[in-house]
Design an enzyme around this catalytic site. Structure first.
Site, PDB file in Angstrom:
ATOM      1  N   ASP A 145       0.803  -1.211   0.000  1.00 28.11           N
ATOM      2  CA  ASP A 145       0.000   0.000   0.000  1.00 28.11           C
ATOM      3  C   ASP A 145       0.841   1.268   0.000  1.00 28.11           C
ATOM      4  O   ASP A 145       0.328   2.354  -0.244  1.00 28.11           O
ATOM      5  CB  ASP A 145      -0.910   0.034   1.234  1.00 28.11           C
ATOM      6  CG  ASP A 145      -1.866  -1.148   1.257  1.00 28.11           C
ATOM      7  OD1 ASP A 145      -2.191  -1.655   0.173  1.00 28.11           O
ATOM      8  OD2 ASP A 145      -2.261  -1.563   2.355  1.00 28.11           O
ATOM      9  N   CYS A 146       2.123   1.149   0.329  1.00 29.31           N
ATOM     10  CA  CYS A 146       2.952   2.359   0.418  1.00 29.31           C
ATOM     11  C   CYS A 146       4.402   1.996   0.091  1.00 29.31           C
ATOM     12  O   CYS A 146       4.744   0.820  -0.063  1.00 29.31           O
ATOM     13  CB  CYS A 146       2.863   2.977   1.815  1.00 29.31           C
ATOM     14  SG  CYS A 146       3.486   1.919   3.129  1.00 29.31           S
ATOM     15  N   ASP A 171      12.448  15.108 -36.703  1.00 29.63           N
ATOM     16  CA  ASP A 171      12.686  14.608 -38.053  1.00 29.63           C
ATOM     17  C   ASP A 171      11.506  15.108 -38.890  1.00 29.63           C
ATOM     18  O   ASP A 171      10.415  15.333 -38.359  1.00 29.63           O
ATOM     19  CB  ASP A 171      12.738  13.081 -38.034  1.00 29.63           C
ATOM     20  CG  ASP A 171      12.832  12.499 -39.424  1.00 29.63           C
ATOM     21  OD1 ASP A 171      13.679  12.979 -40.191  1.00 29.63           O
ATOM     22  OD2 ASP A 171      12.052  11.586 -39.737  1.00 29.63           O
ATOM     23  N   CYS A 222       6.316  -0.497   2.307  1.00 32.41           N
ATOM     24  CA  CYS A 222       5.981  -1.912   2.082  1.00 32.41           C
ATOM     25  C   CYS A 222       6.934  -2.510   1.041  1.00 32.41           C
ATOM     26  O   CYS A 222       7.496  -3.593   1.238  1.00 32.41           O
ATOM     27  CB  CYS A 222       4.542  -2.047   1.596  1.00 32.41           C
ATOM     28  SG  CYS A 222       3.278  -1.593   2.788  1.00 32.41           S
ATOM     29  N   THR A 253      10.151  13.920 -42.316  1.00 26.62           N
ATOM     30  CA  THR A 253       9.285  12.967 -43.008  1.00 26.62           C
ATOM     31  C   THR A 253       8.672  11.973 -42.028  1.00 26.62           C
ATOM     32  O   THR A 253       9.379  11.296 -41.279  1.00 26.62           O
ATOM     33  CB  THR A 253      10.067  12.206 -44.081  1.00 26.62           C
ATOM     34  OG1 THR A 253      10.661  13.151 -44.970  1.00 26.62           O
ATOM     35  CG2 THR A 253       9.152  11.269 -44.854  1.00 26.62           C
ATOM     36  N   ASP A 255      11.174   8.408 -36.210  1.00 22.99           N
ATOM     37  CA  ASP A 255      10.383   7.217 -36.504  1.00 22.99           C
ATOM     38  C   ASP A 255      10.873   5.984 -35.756  1.00 22.99           C
ATOM     39  O   ASP A 255      10.318   4.904 -35.902  1.00 22.99           O
ATOM     40  CB  ASP A 255      10.335   6.948 -38.002  1.00 22.99           C
ATOM     41  CG  ASP A 255      11.717   6.660 -38.587  1.00 22.99           C
ATOM     42  OD1 ASP A 255      12.686   6.534 -37.810  1.00 22.99           O
ATOM     43  OD2 ASP A 255      11.825   6.559 -39.820  1.00 22.99           O
ATOM     44  N   ASP A 265       0.763  10.267  10.614  1.00 23.11           N
ATOM     45  CA  ASP A 265       1.494   9.330   9.745  1.00 23.11           C
ATOM     46  C   ASP A 265       0.602   8.790   8.633  1.00 23.11           C
ATOM     47  O   ASP A 265       0.900   8.938   7.452  1.00 23.11           O
ATOM     48  CB  ASP A 265       2.047   8.186  10.588  1.00 23.11           C
ATOM     49  CG  ASP A 265       2.619   7.078   9.728  1.00 23.11           C
ATOM     50  OD1 ASP A 265       3.534   7.378   8.936  1.00 23.11           O
ATOM     51  OD2 ASP A 265       2.138   5.942   9.815  1.00 23.11           O
ATOM     52  N   CYS A 273       6.462   6.310   5.280  1.00 21.39           N
ATOM     53  CA  CYS A 273       5.559   5.814   4.232  1.00 21.39           C
ATOM     54  C   CYS A 273       5.168   6.901   3.241  1.00 21.39           C
ATOM     55  O   CYS A 273       5.262   6.731   2.027  1.00 21.39           O
ATOM     56  CB  CYS A 273       4.301   5.223   4.870  1.00 21.39           C
ATOM     57  SG  CYS A 273       4.546   3.635   5.680  1.00 21.39           S
ATOM     58  N   CYS A 301       7.743   6.937  10.733  1.00 19.80           N
ATOM     59  CA  CYS A 301       7.558   6.093   9.550  1.00 19.80           C
ATOM     60  C   CYS A 301       7.588   6.934   8.281  1.00 19.80           C
ATOM     61  O   CYS A 301       6.853   7.922   8.162  1.00 19.80           O
ATOM     62  CB  CYS A 301       6.241   5.338   9.642  1.00 19.80           C
ATOM     63  SG  CYS A 301       5.942   4.289   8.211  1.00 19.80           S
TER      64      CYS A 301
END
Length: 760
Positions: free
Chosen positions: A20-21, A454, A24, A456, A651, A737, A412, A410
């Site tokens: 989740d963060c 470029d 982790c 073309t 290209d 936090d 996070c 923390c």
């Protein structure tokens, strides 16, 4: 998924649920990196992906999975060679936008990871419970995290009721509520500690909660455990929404297709389609595979893939994308790409892999967070020890304030601040056909001061048409086109195609030819009839008796009008001139105007002659450099790079050296392999205005990142001071936090609604 490299071990690929963060991901990465025989660890929070190289003689895959599970996360191998290799986990029902019928088909994400989660003895119990794929599509109170919040709320509510009815035992009710709620958190803290990670949010929570009990703050300790659970739910919801934009891509391709076998349509899984098979696409159906229309003409809505809002009429020979919508008539489509190689699949893989290409800012934050938390722990220890020992202050007061500092420590919110914004920006770009390979590309695009085009196929359509046919002497126009078409027969060069198309439209048949040979940078020679014939540049023709000096002046006049002129001649016998023009794209002038308004200088780098280049550049209001070979473009990009960030648009094939030399190389093309795989970014819609849009998106993303870092560090700084001064306590600290993490993630989600095509 696993692939074996005899020289470096086994490449392994897993889906990890519950990140989740940022902390982790850091926790998982640090843990698996410590295992012997593990190298090249890459982890993506938004893509929920863990990749590494493993020497299985030292560590088995089961041990890697056991370590990840012990930290409280679900893990399952990604299947090789199927769509599961790149499909994002299933999107929740609330955001599936009509694709609910597809959810049951994602067995890889549902059953596979759920099974792993069941194997983890602690997973799902109260504590720091991570996202379970089986929870996707459920309301918050039906998920594991939601049940944890309800459970801890019941514990806390019961303790308050007991204290109200029996004050003499109320304290012990809060102690029991705290211990029961913190037990699984402490279990994961010890698991991380055994893996060499003492500074995790679980360890800080455990120390803070137990410490609060020792200083007789049981009620506040139980409240902190409850707020921690609430914060986990909010983080999970925010992280899930951040992933939804990418997950939605997986739902674009239909799960089934109507395969034509001996003229009969049979419903088969779209993932089983093979190259060369033919499928029937009815009006209103999504196209099940990348392919080419074999029969039928219909409007095709490419907006799900490229963001192109207006359906385009397509017929036999035209390419189509998997996920596009057939709007008018039935089509028969020949499959040209297998499921794992179609445009949507490659876009999803690109977005997933882009997380690995981290921005310099993200790498700095990662390094910063590694000493940030230990520093906070050291400061908390000083807050606990110094006032009582040095100044005789009360131990309870300063232990309480030190514990509050631990919860603030923390990182996070800080760690997730960059990847959340990058993931949202990548998803926003992908939905509009603007693909960028990671945070490093976004940061480079935000710093661009010059854009080199470029000509073309980039500023122009790359499809020149014949505008003038000039004959010399007794040669007729039909004779001139017949000879020129004979020389160019079989060539796919844009100028050759223009000549062949002109001859076909005029009903003129090309003369028989043989032994065609390209004259590098000069033209083509072939034996037409019984004698040699040339289609070449006017200067080469002048040097070889193909035109007179007066004819060269005529060719120069044509070129000054922005046309490309070629001379057609036989041995010492001029036949005539053919002039062609490759018209600028309709939005090219607007794109240059937008870039200028953003303070970005535009320049054309072309191999065409100076007069043609000047005509195109003049009409667009650009600088230009002409008569450039690939090595000349490389030198020019290197020179411009010394003056600031430079973006090269080409290209993806002829301009490869320049694309690589530039700060960021962008390939234009409708989902070609080269466009997606060789450059740093790709524009799928062939719109020149997508270039300023891409830069605008990069600017906004970097601004969002700066906001996130300010929110994360600002809130930490404020509550660090207020905690030391005793103004705020434990429950405010845990709210600061988790609140910071949620705010940062929600701020990043704003990028999903950002429209980069809208000028500020």
């Amino acid at each position: 998924m696993t692939t074996t490299d005899p020289n470096s071990g086994t490449a392994c690929d897993w889906t990890v649920s519950g990140m989740d963060c940022g902390s982790c991901a850091a926790k998982i990465k640090d843990a698996v990196t410590r295992l012997p025989g593990v190298s090249g660890v890459e982890i993506g929070i938004m893509s929920e992906r863990l990749r590494l190289t493993l020497d299985e003689t030292q560590t088995g895959r089961d041990r890697v999975e056991k370590v990840v599970k012990s930290l409280g996360y679900g893990i399952t191998p990604r299947a090789a060679g199927t769509k599961k290799d790149f499909v994002m986990p299933v999107m929740s029902d609330s955001s599936a936008d009509g694709h609910d019928q597809n959810h049951a088909d994602h067995s890889h994400d549902r059953s596979g990871t759920t099974a792993v989660a069941r194997d983890d003895s602690g997973h799902g119990s109260p504590g720091h419970v991570h996202d379970d794929p089986a929870d996707r599509g459920k309301r918050w109170y039906q998920t594991s995290k939601g049940k944890l919040v309800i459970f801890t709320a019941i514990l806390l509510g019961s303790a308050w009721i007991i204290e109200l009815l029996a004050p003499q035992i109320g304290k012990w009710a809060f102690v029991a509520a705290c211990l029961i709620g913190v037990a699984p958190i402490a279990k994961r803290a010890f698991a991380a500690l055994r893996l060499g990670q003492p500074f995790t949010i679980e360890s800080l929570m455990t120390v803070a909660a137990i410490g609060a009990l020792f200083i007789d703050a049981a009620e506040e300790a139980a409240l902190v455990v409850f707020l921690f659970a609430v914060g986990e739910v909010l983080e999970g919801v925010a992280a899930g929404k951040a992933r939804d934009g990418i997950r939605a891509l997986a739902n674009l391709v239909p799960k089934t297709a109507l395969l034509l076998v001996n003229g009969t349509a049979q419903e088969v899984p779209a993932s089983s389609l093979a190259v060369g098979q033919m499928v029937l696409v009815r009006p209103g159906d999504r196209i099940p595979a990348d392919g080419e229309i074999a029969e039928g003409t219909s409007g095709v809505d490419d907006s799900p893939v490229t963001g192109e809002s207006v359906p385009v009429t397509k017929g036999p020979g035209d390419p189509v994308f998997a996920g596009s919508i057939n709007t008018e008539a039935a089509l028969r489509v020949t499959v040209t790409k297998a499921a794992e190689d179609n445009t949507i699949a490659r876009i999803i893989r690109l977005v997933e892999e882009a997380e690995v290409a981290r921005a310099p800012t993200e790498r700095f934050i990662d390094r910063f967070s590694r000493w940030y938390m230990p520093a906070i722990v050291a400061v908390a220890a000083l807050v606990v020890l110094l006032p009582p020992l040095a100044f005789g202050q009360p131990w309870d007061t300063w232990i309480y304030r030190g514990l509050a500092l631990l919860l603030i420590g923390c990182p996070c919110a800080l760690v997730i601040s960059v990847p959340a914004s990058i993931a949202s920006a990548l998803s926003t770009g992908a939905r509009r056909g603007m693909l960028m390979k990671g945070g490093a590309v976004i940061e480079a695009a935000a710093n661009v001061s010059r854009v080199a085009f470029d000509k073309t196929g980039t500023l122009t359509h790359g499809r020149p048409v014949v505008t003038d046919v000039v004959t010399f002497g007794a040669t007729t126009e039909a004779e001139l086109l017949a000879v020129a078409a004979g020389v160019e027969t079989g060539s796919s060069h844009p100028l050759a195609v223009a000549i062949l198309t002109k001859a076909d439209q005029a009903g003129i048949e090309a003369l028989p030819s043989r032994d065609a040979k390209a004259l590098m940078g000069k033209g083509v020679v072939a034996t037409v009839g019984d004698a040699s014939a040339w289609v070449s540049s006017p200067r080469y023709a002048l040097e070889n008796g193909g035109i007179d000096p007066s004819d060269l002046q005529l060719a120069t006049a044509l070129e000054e009008d922005g046309k490309t002129a070629v001379a057609v001649f036989r041995e010492k016998t001029p036949l005539g001139l053919i002039a062609m023009r490759d018209e600028p794209r309709q939005d090219a002038a607007d794109a240059v105007r937008q870039l200028t308004a953003m303070g970005v200088t535009s320049v054309i780098l072309t191999g065409d002659n100076p007069r043609t280049a000047a005509a195109i550049a003049g009409g667009l209001g650009m600088e230009f450099r002409a008569d450039m070979m690939p090595e000349d473009k490389l030198t020019a990009i290197r020179e411009m790079g010394g003056q600031g960030g430079v973006m090269m648009i080409g290209d993806g094939i002829n301009d490869a050296p320049a694309l690589k030399q530039a700060s960021i190389g962008v390939a234009m093309g409708s989902g070609t392999d080269v466009a997606l795989e060789t450059a740093d970014a790709a524009i799928l819609r062939d719109r020149v205005t997508d270039i300023p849009a891409l830069i605008r998106l990069a600017h906004t993303a970097m601004g969002n990142i700066r906001q996130n870092i300010t929110i994360a560090l600002g809130l930490k700084a404020v509550f660090l001071v207020t905690s030391v001064l005793g103004i705020t306590g434990l429950w405010i600290a845990i709210m600061a936090d988790t609140g910071a993490t949620v705010l940062v993630t929600l701020n990043a989600l704003r990028l999903l609604r950002f429209d980069p095509e809208r000028e500020a």
